[in-house]
Scaffold this active site. Structure first.
Site, mmCIF file in Angstrom:
data_model
loop_
_atom_site.group_PDB
_atom_site.id
_atom_site.type_symbol
_atom_site.label_atom_id
_atom_site.label_comp_id
_atom_site.label_asym_id
_atom_site.label_seq_id
_atom_site.Cartn_x
_atom_site.Cartn_y
_atom_site.Cartn_z
ATOM 1 N N ARG A 107 26.486 0.715 -49.383
ATOM 2 C CA ARG A 107 26.712 0.378 -47.972
ATOM 3 C C ARG A 107 25.418 0.172 -47.206
ATOM 4 O O ARG A 107 25.294 -0.771 -46.414
ATOM 5 C CB ARG A 107 27.570 1.465 -47.318
ATOM 6 C CG ARG A 107 27.849 1.265 -45.835
ATOM 7 C CD ARG A 107 28.212 -0.164 -45.452
ATOM 8 N NE ARG A 107 29.265 -0.735 -46.270
ATOM 9 C CZ ARG A 107 29.502 -2.033 -46.382
ATOM 10 N NH1 ARG A 107 28.724 -2.910 -45.757
ATOM 11 N NH2 ARG A 107 30.496 -2.484 -47.143
ATOM 12 N N LYS A 142 16.064 -9.080 -26.997
ATOM 13 C CA LYS A 142 17.474 -8.664 -27.041
ATOM 14 C C LYS A 142 17.857 -8.368 -28.493
ATOM 15 O O LYS A 142 18.543 -9.145 -29.154
ATOM 16 C CB LYS A 142 18.367 -9.737 -26.431
ATOM 17 C CG LYS A 142 18.099 -9.949 -24.946
ATOM 18 C CD LYS A 142 18.935 -11.070 -24.371
ATOM 19 C CE LYS A 142 18.624 -11.269 -22.879
ATOM 20 N NZ LYS A 142 19.370 -12.408 -22.309
ATOM 21 N N LYS A 174 8.483 -12.025 -14.525
ATOM 22 C CA LYS A 174 9.786 -12.544 -14.135
ATOM 23 C C LYS A 174 9.968 -12.455 -12.620
ATOM 24 O O LYS A 174 9.066 -12.032 -11.888
ATOM 25 C CB LYS A 174 10.885 -11.808 -14.891
ATOM 26 C CG LYS A 174 10.667 -11.836 -16.416
ATOM 27 C CD LYS A 174 11.884 -11.457 -17.188
ATOM 28 C CE LYS A 174 12.738 -12.661 -17.473
ATOM 29 N NZ LYS A 174 13.861 -12.370 -18.383
ATOM 30 N N GLU A 204 7.679 -16.814 -15.295
ATOM 31 C CA GLU A 204 8.974 -17.479 -15.116
ATOM 32 C C GLU A 204 9.011 -18.149 -13.747
ATOM 33 O O GLU A 204 8.661 -17.532 -12.738
ATOM 34 C CB GLU A 204 10.086 -16.443 -15.231
ATOM 35 C CG GLU A 204 11.490 -16.986 -15.012
ATOM 36 C CD GLU A 204 12.518 -15.864 -15.026
ATOM 37 O OE1 GLU A 204 13.049 -15.583 -16.111
ATOM 38 O OE2 GLU A 204 12.764 -15.268 -13.962
ATOM 39 N N ASP A 225 13.333 -21.328 -15.960
ATOM 40 C CA ASP A 225 14.564 -20.541 -16.033
ATOM 41 C C ASP A 225 15.737 -21.255 -15.375
ATOM 42 O O ASP A 225 15.700 -21.565 -14.185
ATOM 43 C CB ASP A 225 14.342 -19.183 -15.367
ATOM 44 C CG ASP A 225 15.541 -18.261 -15.539
ATOM 45 O OD1 ASP A 225 16.035 -18.139 -16.666
ATOM 46 O OD2 ASP A 225 15.972 -17.676 -14.532
#
Length: 292
Positions: A107, A142, A174, A204, A225
């Site tokens: 597994r 992510k 950002k 960004e 963006d």
């Protein structure tokens, strides 16, 4: 001093895989495999891992690390090598060793193989979609907690490009950073002064006015963006007009496989896609034993 990028050499991947596998075995096997204990420890067997669907095979260092830790006397032969594509129902790995140990390893080995093959296969689909445009497909942060480097390795195997590894090796400014720091120019100047060790500084932008300001402030990498197609095309045109002072342009946000080539044909350098590592469906593999 520049922050070193992670070394994805075979030796480094073997070390990483061994550490990942140690954690996985502690989670799965714990103090012992109660079910495998039913099998005579002296019983020897052959086994095969086969793919139930076409895929880019990825995860060999983790499969091998599992076998080394659980079944050190086992031998194996890869019939489909790392990074090659297998067909549905094709045997990718042949094994021989103690039945009890192979059952315990099954597994954990398959978990790594199915996840990393899924990431590599999904990446390859996106890379194929932009072939010939010069645009690179790029991953994001992510990722599954604790498996970031493994998943970023799989992106590479699928033909993609790694973005920053974490918050420590590069700067990505950002919207909230811009607002908190007092604007595009101010935040870029601060980043250039405070993070000279970063592999890159990227900002960004959401509008063409922000793009112009960023380029005027010396930005060398810009993330466009959630811009619509005409705005993206104009952004590429404005950037190209800067000549040798132009920035690397990256697209992010709302990217789908169906619309990927159209985005790449705008002339952007990179398209980053969180779904390469976040929304993957595990590749279906199974292990089959003989002589049990």
């Amino acid at each position: 001093m520049t922050t070193p990028f992670f070394d994805f050499s075979p030796a480094s991947m073997a070390t990483l895989a061994a550490a990942d596998v140690t954690r996985a075995l502690a989670e799965d096997v714990g103090p012992g495999d109660l079910t495998a204990a039913l099998i005579d420890p002296a019983r020897h067997t052959r086994a095969r891992i086969l793919a139930r669907e076409a895929a880019v095979v990825c995860g060999a260092p983790w499969v091998e690390a599992t076998l080394r830790q659980v079944a050190p006397t086992a031998t194996w032969t890869w019939l489909v090598k790392e990074g090659e594509t297998c067909a549905a129902d094709q045997v990718v790995l042949a094994l021989e060793g103690p039945a009890q140990a192979l059952l315990t390893a099954e597994r954990t080995a398959l978990n790594f193989l199915q996840l990393l093959s899924a990431v590599a296969s999904r990446t390859a689909l996106h890379v194929q979609a932009v072939a010939g445009t010069g645009t690179h497909i790029v991953d994001t942060r992510k990722t599954l907690p604790g498996l970031r480097l493994a998943q970023k390795y799989a992106v590479r195997i699928g033909g993609g490009t790694n973005h920053r590894i974490g918050l420590y090796d590069a700067v990505l400014i950002k919207e909230n950073h811009i607002a908190a720091a007092g604007g595009v120019t101010a935040v870029l100047q601060r980043a250039q002064a405070l993070a000279p060790q970063a592999r890159f500084i990227e900002i960004e932008v959401e509008t063409l006015a922000q793009l112009d300001e960023a380029l005027d402030a010396g930005a060398r990498m810009v993330l466009l963006d959630n811009m619509d197609l005409p705005t993206l095309q104009e952004a590429v045109r404005r950037n190209a007009a800067r000549g040798d002072k132009k920035a690397v342009l990256e697209i992010s946000g709302g990217v789908t496989l169906q619309g990927l080539r159209t985005l790449a044909e705008t002339g952007v350098d990179r398209i980053s896609i969180g779904g390469l590592t976040k929304d993957v469906k595990a590749t279906d593999y199974s292990m089959r034993f003989q002589d049990l």
